[in-house]
Write a protein that holds these residues in place. Structure first.
Motif, PDB file in Angstrom:
ATOM      1  N   GLY A  83       0.828  -1.210   0.000  1.00 33.99           N
ATOM      2  CA  GLY A  83       0.000   0.000   0.000  1.00 33.99           C
ATOM      3  C   GLY A  83       0.857   1.253   0.000  1.00 33.99           C
ATOM      4  O   GLY A  83       0.555   2.222  -0.714  1.00 33.99           O
ATOM      5  N   ALA A  84       1.924   1.244   0.772  1.00 36.79           N
ATOM      6  CA  ALA A  84       2.824   2.401   0.806  1.00 36.79           C
ATOM      7  C   ALA A  84       3.507   2.578  -0.545  1.00 36.79           C
ATOM      8  O   ALA A  84       3.635   3.711  -1.035  1.00 36.79           O
ATOM      9  CB  ALA A  84       3.867   2.230   1.914  1.00 36.79           C
ATOM     10  N   ASP A  85       3.928   1.491  -1.174  1.00 43.43           N
ATOM     11  CA  ASP A  85       4.544   1.579  -2.502  1.00 43.43           C
ATOM     12  C   ASP A  85       3.551   2.117  -3.529  1.00 43.43           C
ATOM     13  O   ASP A  85       3.899   2.960  -4.367  1.00 43.43           O
ATOM     14  CB  ASP A  85       5.064   0.206  -2.953  1.00 43.43           C
ATOM     15  CG  ASP A  85       6.247  -0.273  -2.133  1.00 43.43           C
ATOM     16  OD1 ASP A  85       6.880   0.569  -1.460  1.00 43.43           O
ATOM     17  OD2 ASP A  85       6.522  -1.491  -2.159  1.00 43.43           O
ATOM     18  N   ASP A  88       3.169   5.819  -3.043  1.00 41.57           N
ATOM     19  CA  ASP A  88       4.335   6.542  -3.578  1.00 41.57           C
ATOM     20  C   ASP A  88       4.270   6.632  -5.104  1.00 41.57           C
ATOM     21  O   ASP A  88       4.540   7.692  -5.686  1.00 41.57           O
ATOM     22  CB  ASP A  88       5.636   5.855  -3.153  1.00 41.57           C
ATOM     23  CG  ASP A  88       5.923   6.022  -1.678  1.00 41.57           C
ATOM     24  OD1 ASP A  88       5.356   6.951  -1.057  1.00 41.57           O
ATOM     25  OD2 ASP A  88       6.712   5.212  -1.143  1.00 41.57           O
ATOM     26  N   ASN A  89       3.912   5.524  -5.748  1.00 45.99           N
ATOM     27  CA  ASN A  89       3.810   5.527  -7.214  1.00 45.99           C
ATOM     28  C   ASN A  89       2.732   6.493  -7.694  1.00 45.99           C
ATOM     29  O   ASN A  89       2.932   7.232  -8.667  1.00 45.99           O
ATOM     30  CB  ASN A  89       3.516   4.119  -7.743  1.00 45.99           C
ATOM     31  CG  ASN A  89       4.691   3.190  -7.589  1.00 45.99           C
ATOM     32  OD1 ASN A  89       5.832   3.632  -7.468  1.00 45.99           O
ATOM     33  ND2 ASN A  89       4.434   1.900  -7.568  1.00 45.99           N
ATOM     34  N   GLU A  92       3.942  10.067  -7.396  1.00 45.47           N
ATOM     35  CA  GLU A  92       4.871  10.422  -8.477  1.00 45.47           C
ATOM     36  C   GLU A  92       4.126  10.696  -9.780  1.00 45.47           C
ATOM     37  O   GLU A  92       4.485  11.612 -10.525  1.00 45.47           O
ATOM     38  CB  GLU A  92       5.880   9.289  -8.692  1.00 45.47           C
ATOM     39  CG  GLU A  92       6.885   9.145  -7.573  1.00 45.47           C
ATOM     40  CD  GLU A  92       7.763   7.917  -7.736  1.00 45.47           C
ATOM     41  OE1 GLU A  92       7.701   7.264  -8.806  1.00 45.47           O
ATOM     42  OE2 GLU A  92       8.504   7.598  -6.795  1.00 45.47           O
ATOM     43  N   LYS A  93       3.086   9.935 -10.065  1.00 47.62           N
ATOM     44  CA  LYS A  93       2.327  10.120 -11.301  1.00 47.62           C
ATOM     45  C   LYS A  93       1.448  11.368 -11.252  1.00 47.62           C
ATOM     46  O   LYS A  93       1.211  12.004 -12.272  1.00 47.62           O
ATOM     47  CB  LYS A  93       1.464   8.889 -11.583  1.00 47.62           C
ATOM     48  CG  LYS A  93       2.283   7.681 -11.962  1.00 47.62           C
ATOM     49  CD  LYS A  93       1.412   6.478 -12.204  1.00 47.62           C
ATOM     50  CE  LYS A  93       2.271   5.265 -12.561  1.00 47.62           C
ATOM     51  NZ  LYS A  93       1.474   4.081 -12.782  1.00 47.62           N
ATOM     52  N   VAL A  94       0.964  11.730 -10.086  1.00 50.25           N
ATOM     53  CA  VAL A  94       0.056  12.861  -9.957  1.00 50.25           C
ATOM     54  C   VAL A  94       0.815  14.182  -9.809  1.00 50.25           C
ATOM     55  O   VAL A  94       0.272  15.249 -10.133  1.00 50.25           O
ATOM     56  CB  VAL A  94      -0.895  12.630  -8.752  1.00 50.25           C
ATOM     57  CG1 VAL A  94      -1.730  13.838  -8.438  1.00 50.25           C
ATOM     58  CG2 VAL A  94      -1.771  11.420  -9.016  1.00 50.25           C
ATOM     59  N   GLU A  95       2.046  14.150  -9.392  1.00 50.18           N
ATOM     60  CA  GLU A  95       2.826  15.371  -9.157  1.00 50.18           C
ATOM     61  C   GLU A  95       2.870  16.291 -10.386  1.00 50.18           C
ATOM     62  O   GLU A  95       2.643  17.501 -10.248  1.00 50.18           O
ATOM     63  CB  GLU A  95       4.240  15.017  -8.687  1.00 50.18           C
ATOM     64  CG  GLU A  95       5.087  16.213  -8.333  1.00 50.18           C
ATOM     65  CD  GLU A  95       4.543  17.008  -7.179  1.00 50.18           C
ATOM     66  OE1 GLU A  95       4.803  18.220  -7.117  1.00 50.18           O
ATOM     67  OE2 GLU A  95       3.817  16.458  -6.321  1.00 50.18           O
ATOM     68  N   PRO A  96       3.160  15.795 -11.600  1.00 49.08           N
ATOM     69  CA  PRO A  96       3.158  16.711 -12.770  1.00 49.08           C
ATOM     70  C   PRO A  96       1.780  17.361 -12.981  1.00 49.08           C
ATOM     71  O   PRO A  96       1.699  18.544 -13.303  1.00 49.08           O
ATOM     72  CB  PRO A  96       3.523  15.802 -13.942  1.00 49.08           C
ATOM     73  CG  PRO A  96       4.214  14.638 -13.348  1.00 49.08           C
ATOM     74  CD  PRO A  96       3.619  14.459 -11.986  1.00 49.08           C
TER      75      PRO A  96
END
Length: 104
Positions: A83-85, A88-89, A92-96
């Motif tokens: 769940g933590a991984d 995190d993924n 990273e995908k939503v940041e942009p």
């Protein structure tokens, strides 16, 4: 709790059932040994043997319960790590996308 009625606490039914089962087995074994036509020495030997057998059985159940708890703990830890991984993924995908929205 009302007077005259038994109400068990939630989530503790298995432990309560096992406790009453063991009490019943012990009482039945003692009654059977006490009513059997044997000498005092034989009675004490049988009682000791029965106690040792019950003790061994309880130790086996205890070890099995510990193993099951250990396995469940490992499974929960694995699920939490996954769940933590995943979080995190996704971050990273939503940041942009977040950066674009904040600029606009």
């Amino acid at each position: 709790m009302r007077f005259g009625r038994y109400e068990s606490s939630e989530g503790n039914n298995v432990g309560t059932a096992i406790t009453f089962l063991l009490i019943g087995l012990g009482a039945g074994a003692l009654a059977a040994l006490a009513l059997a036509p044997k000498s005092g020495k034989q009675f004490r030997r049988d009682l000791k043997r029965g106690f040792e057998d019950a003790k061994d059985t309880l130790e086996d159940w205890s070890e099995e319960a510990k193993d099951r708890v250990r396995d469940a703990k490992e499974r929960v830890r694995d699920v939490a790590d996954r769940g933590a991984d995943l979080a995190d993924n996704l971050r990273e995908k939503v940041e942009p996308l977040r950066r674009v929205v904040n600029r606009g």
